[in-house]
Structures are given as structure tokens and as C-alpha cells.
Design a protein around this motif. Structure first.
Motif, PDB file in Angstrom:
ATOM      1  N   GLU A 127       0.827  -1.204   0.000  1.00  0.00           N
ATOM      2  CA  GLU A 127       0.000   0.000   0.000  1.00  0.00           C
ATOM      3  C   GLU A 127       0.866   1.261   0.000  1.00  0.00           C
ATOM      4  O   GLU A 127       0.602   2.209  -0.749  1.00  0.00           O
ATOM      5  CB  GLU A 127      -0.928  -0.014   1.214  1.00  0.00           C
ATOM      6  CG  GLU A 127      -1.911  -1.176   1.217  1.00  0.00           C
ATOM      7  CD  GLU A 127      -2.754  -1.233   2.486  1.00  0.00           C
ATOM      8  OE1 GLU A 127      -2.430  -0.490   3.439  1.00  0.00           O
ATOM      9  OE2 GLU A 127      -3.720  -2.013   2.521  1.00  0.00           O
ATOM     10  N   GLN A 128       1.902   1.264   0.823  1.00  0.00           N
ATOM     11  CA  GLN A 128       2.764   2.442   0.926  1.00  0.00           C
ATOM     12  C   GLN A 128       3.480   2.703  -0.394  1.00  0.00           C
ATOM     13  O   GLN A 128       3.520   3.844  -0.888  1.00  0.00           O
ATOM     14  CB  GLN A 128       3.788   2.236   2.050  1.00  0.00           C
ATOM     15  CG  GLN A 128       4.785   3.379   2.194  1.00  0.00           C
ATOM     16  CD  GLN A 128       4.124   4.692   2.576  1.00  0.00           C
ATOM     17  OE1 GLN A 128       3.101   4.712   3.255  1.00  0.00           O
ATOM     18  NE2 GLN A 128       4.710   5.799   2.134  1.00  0.00           N
ATOM     19  N   TYR A 130       2.661   1.686  -3.377  1.00  0.00           N
ATOM     20  CA  TYR A 130       1.698   2.040  -4.429  1.00  0.00           C
ATOM     21  C   TYR A 130       1.427   3.540  -4.399  1.00  0.00           C
ATOM     22  O   TYR A 130       1.443   4.212  -5.432  1.00  0.00           O
ATOM     23  CB  TYR A 130       0.409   1.257  -4.219  1.00  0.00           C
ATOM     24  CG  TYR A 130      -0.734   1.719  -5.105  1.00  0.00           C
ATOM     25  CD1 TYR A 130      -0.877   1.227  -6.395  1.00  0.00           C
ATOM     26  CD2 TYR A 130      -1.654   2.661  -4.644  1.00  0.00           C
ATOM     27  CE1 TYR A 130      -1.916   1.653  -7.215  1.00  0.00           C
ATOM     28  CE2 TYR A 130      -2.693   3.092  -5.451  1.00  0.00           C
ATOM     29  CZ  TYR A 130      -2.823   2.581  -6.732  1.00  0.00           C
ATOM     30  OH  TYR A 130      -3.841   3.014  -7.533  1.00  0.00           O
ATOM     31  N   ARG A 131       1.178   4.067  -3.223  1.00  0.00           N
ATOM     32  CA  ARG A 131       0.864   5.492  -3.117  1.00  0.00           C
ATOM     33  C   ARG A 131       2.048   6.351  -3.547  1.00  0.00           C
ATOM     34  O   ARG A 131       1.883   7.420  -4.127  1.00  0.00           O
ATOM     35  CB  ARG A 131       0.444   5.820  -1.683  1.00  0.00           C
ATOM     36  CG  ARG A 131      -0.861   5.126  -1.271  1.00  0.00           C
ATOM     37  CD  ARG A 131      -1.362   5.619   0.076  1.00  0.00           C
ATOM     38  NE  ARG A 131      -2.562   4.898   0.455  1.00  0.00           N
ATOM     39  CZ  ARG A 131      -2.597   3.948   1.381  1.00  0.00           C
ATOM     40  NH1 ARG A 131      -1.497   3.610   2.028  1.00  0.00           N
ATOM     41  NH2 ARG A 131      -3.736   3.331   1.687  1.00  0.00           N
ATOM     42  N   GLU A 132       3.274   5.869  -3.238  1.00  0.00           N
ATOM     43  CA  GLU A 132       4.460   6.628  -3.621  1.00  0.00           C
ATOM     44  C   GLU A 132       4.611   6.692  -5.142  1.00  0.00           C
ATOM     45  O   GLU A 132       5.047   7.700  -5.690  1.00  0.00           O
ATOM     46  CB  GLU A 132       5.705   5.991  -3.000  1.00  0.00           C
ATOM     47  CG  GLU A 132       5.795   6.161  -1.484  1.00  0.00           C
ATOM     48  CD  GLU A 132       6.938   5.367  -0.884  1.00  0.00           C
ATOM     49  OE1 GLU A 132       7.604   4.600  -1.642  1.00  0.00           O
ATOM     50  OE2 GLU A 132       7.176   5.490   0.333  1.00  0.00           O
ATOM     51  N   LEU A 134       2.147   6.300  -7.417  1.00  0.00           N
ATOM     52  CA  LEU A 134       0.958   6.767  -8.122  1.00  0.00           C
ATOM     53  C   LEU A 134       1.193   8.126  -8.777  1.00  0.00           C
ATOM     54  O   LEU A 134       0.878   8.330  -9.954  1.00  0.00           O
ATOM     55  CB  LEU A 134      -0.233   6.839  -7.164  1.00  0.00           C
ATOM     56  CG  LEU A 134      -1.595   7.130  -7.799  1.00  0.00           C
ATOM     57  CD1 LEU A 134      -1.980   6.020  -8.766  1.00  0.00           C
ATOM     58  CD2 LEU A 134      -2.663   7.301  -6.726  1.00  0.00           C
ATOM     59  N   LEU A 196      -6.926   0.346  -2.308  1.00  0.00           N
ATOM     60  CA  LEU A 196      -6.038   1.222  -3.059  1.00  0.00           C
ATOM     61  C   LEU A 196      -6.686   1.761  -4.326  1.00  0.00           C
ATOM     62  O   LEU A 196      -6.535   2.940  -4.661  1.00  0.00           O
ATOM     63  CB  LEU A 196      -4.756   0.466  -3.420  1.00  0.00           C
ATOM     64  CG  LEU A 196      -3.825   0.138  -2.249  1.00  0.00           C
ATOM     65  CD1 LEU A 196      -2.712  -0.790  -2.712  1.00  0.00           C
ATOM     66  CD2 LEU A 196      -3.244   1.404  -1.665  1.00  0.00           C
ATOM     67  N   ARG A 235      -8.133   7.436  -4.172  1.00  0.00           N
ATOM     68  CA  ARG A 235      -6.784   6.899  -4.223  1.00  0.00           C
ATOM     69  C   ARG A 235      -6.411   6.410  -5.610  1.00  0.00           C
ATOM     70  O   ARG A 235      -5.249   6.255  -5.920  1.00  0.00           O
ATOM     71  CB  ARG A 235      -6.637   5.765  -3.206  1.00  0.00           C
ATOM     72  CG  ARG A 235      -6.717   6.269  -1.749  1.00  0.00           C
ATOM     73  CD  ARG A 235      -6.550   5.131  -0.776  1.00  0.00           C
ATOM     74  NE  ARG A 235      -6.673   5.623   0.580  1.00  0.00           N
ATOM     75  CZ  ARG A 235      -6.721   4.861   1.649  1.00  0.00           C
ATOM     76  NH1 ARG A 235      -6.673   3.549   1.513  1.00  0.00           N
ATOM     77  NH2 ARG A 235      -6.824   5.370   2.849  1.00  0.00           N
TER      78      ARG A 235
END
Length: 241
Positions: A127-128, A130-132, A134, A196, A235
Motif C-alpha cells: 500500500e505504501q 503504491y501510493r508513492e 501513483l 487502493l 486513491r
């Protein structure tokens, strides 16, 4: 003694099983010379050279210069052969067994809820990252970014178009043996994907259940999402527009 049909293979063995023994010996004894391996495995020098060459070519072994302690003698130092990360992959069954026993103990003392909590914690890194990524890769869809992150974790993932959206395919599962007994690991992954991407995803197949590929259906992120996932929708890049 070697097989009459193939002088480099012991009786009752195939090339593959002999090479497995070579790799197993290196795993147990550490980096080894060809002479050491030939002695331990009762192979001729010609046989061990042939199998070492094949393992080097496949990327399972690498050759290094032997470290010599103290005074070095004359001549070139002997080569030693060591397992690469790829070569160690085939021996991770023992680590899987350890993980299964650990999760059994966790379930016994903490119940199914403790196993589920562990499974959720395990995917937190996905998850972490992925957000970085995106915002760092606007040229990729959220599904493609998720596939990239999963590939970095050893899942060999890809995304392909599907009716009404995309299909996320994980062609390898490093934890398949463990997930066979603890499906909470797969469930936590699926929940993380939905969270996500901000849309309800559906797991269609898993390697842990005997399928060839883990397949997850991802609906078109531009479509309206169910009320239960609407709060997470921002997200996903497409959903945020």
C-alpha cells in the motif's frame, strides 16, 4: 558410479536431480570448489564440470575466486561456486514450512483474528509503495502501478484489458504454499487492492488453490463505485478526476 546410459549421471538419477544435489550440497556446505563437490557427490571431474556449467548458464550459480587465509601458494586460486538468489529460490520450501508452523501457533494462541491482522500488516508495504508511485508515474494506470509494485515483491504481475475493466495477473506467488492453509493472506491482498483502487475487485483464481495464475478483475475505475468503497475512490488516479 555413473549410469551406463549417461556416464555423468549416477544410476537412477536424471540431469535435473543430479544438479539439484549439486545445488543442495552448496546450500548445506557453502561455496565449494569443483573438486570438493565431486568428492562429496561421488561424481567424476568431467561430470561435475558439466553440471556446474549448466547451473552457471541457468543463473543458479556464480563462480568466485576462493578466499585464501594466510600465505597464498603458487598458481591461480581455485574457483568456488556459490548459489545466486535465483538458485536459492528452489530451496525456500523449508522457509515456507517454518512460516506455516508460525502461523499455526499464532492461530492457536490468538485465533483467526490474529492471523487476519498479521495478513493485513503484511500487505501494508504494498500500500505504501503504491501510493508513492501513483504520482510519480502519471503515464501508467493505477492497475499498472499495482502490477509494478507486486512484481517488485516477486509476484511477476501484469495487467491486461478485460471486459468492463482490467485483469490483474500474478504469474508467481512466493507465499502460495503458506496461503494454501491460510487463505487470510489472499483475502488481505484482495482487500488491499480494493482499498487502493477505490473499487470493488473480484478474485477469480489463485495459485494457492491450484490455478496457474492469480487473477483479479478490476472494474473500469471511471464507473460509479459501490457505496461501501466510495470513500476510498480518490486513491485511484482515474477515479480522482
Amino acid at each position: 558410479m555413473t549410469s551406463p546410459g549417461n556416464p555423468t549421471v549416477p544410476p537412477g538419477e536424471t540431469d535435473a536431480s543430479t544438479r539439484r544435489r549439486v545445488a543442495q550440497s552448496i546450500l548445506e556446505h557453502g561455496p565449494s570448489t569443483a573438486a570438493e563437490l565431486a568428492t562429496r557427490l561421488s561424481l567424476t571431474p568431467a561430470a561435475i564440470r558439466r553440471h556446474l556449467s549448466a547451473l552457471l548458464e541457468s543463473g543458479d550459480l556464480e563462480a568466485r575466486e576462493q578466499r585464501v587465509r594466510g600465505q597464498r601458494g603458487r598458481g591461480r586460486p581455485a574457483k568456488v561456486f556459490a548459489l545466486t538468489d535465483a538458485g536459492r529460490t528452489g530451496f525456500r520450501q523449508s522457509y515456507d514450512d517454518l512460516a506455516v508452523h508460525a502461523l499455526r501457533a499464532l492461530a492457536e494462541h490468538g485465533g483467526d483474528g490474529a492471523v487476519a491482522a498479521f495478513a493485513r500488516d503484511r500487505v501494508a508495504g504494498v500500500e505504501q509503495r503504491y501510493r508513492e508511485q501513483l504520482d510519480a508515474h502519471p503515464e501508467l494506470s493505477p492497475g499498472e502501478i499495482l502490477a509494478r509494485v507486486l512484481t517488485d515483491d516477486g509476484y511477476v504481475a501484469s495487467v491486461q484489458p478485460a471486459h468492463g475493466g482490467e485483469q490483474l495477473c500474478q504469474h508467481h506467488c512466493p507465499i502460495a504454499h503458506v496461503a494454501e492453509e491460510f487463505p487470510q493472506l489472499c483475502a488481505a491482498e484482495t482487500e488491499a487492492f480494493a482499498d487502493l483502487l477505490g473499487v470493488h475487485v473480484q478474485r477469480l483464481a489463485t495459485i494457492a488453490e491450484g490455478d496457474g495464475v492469480c487473477t483479479t478483475n478490476i472494474p473500469d475505475l471511471t464507473d460509479p463505485v459501490p457505496t461501501t468503497t466510495r470513500a476510498h475512490r480518490p486513491r485511484g488516479r482515474k477515479a480522482a478526476r
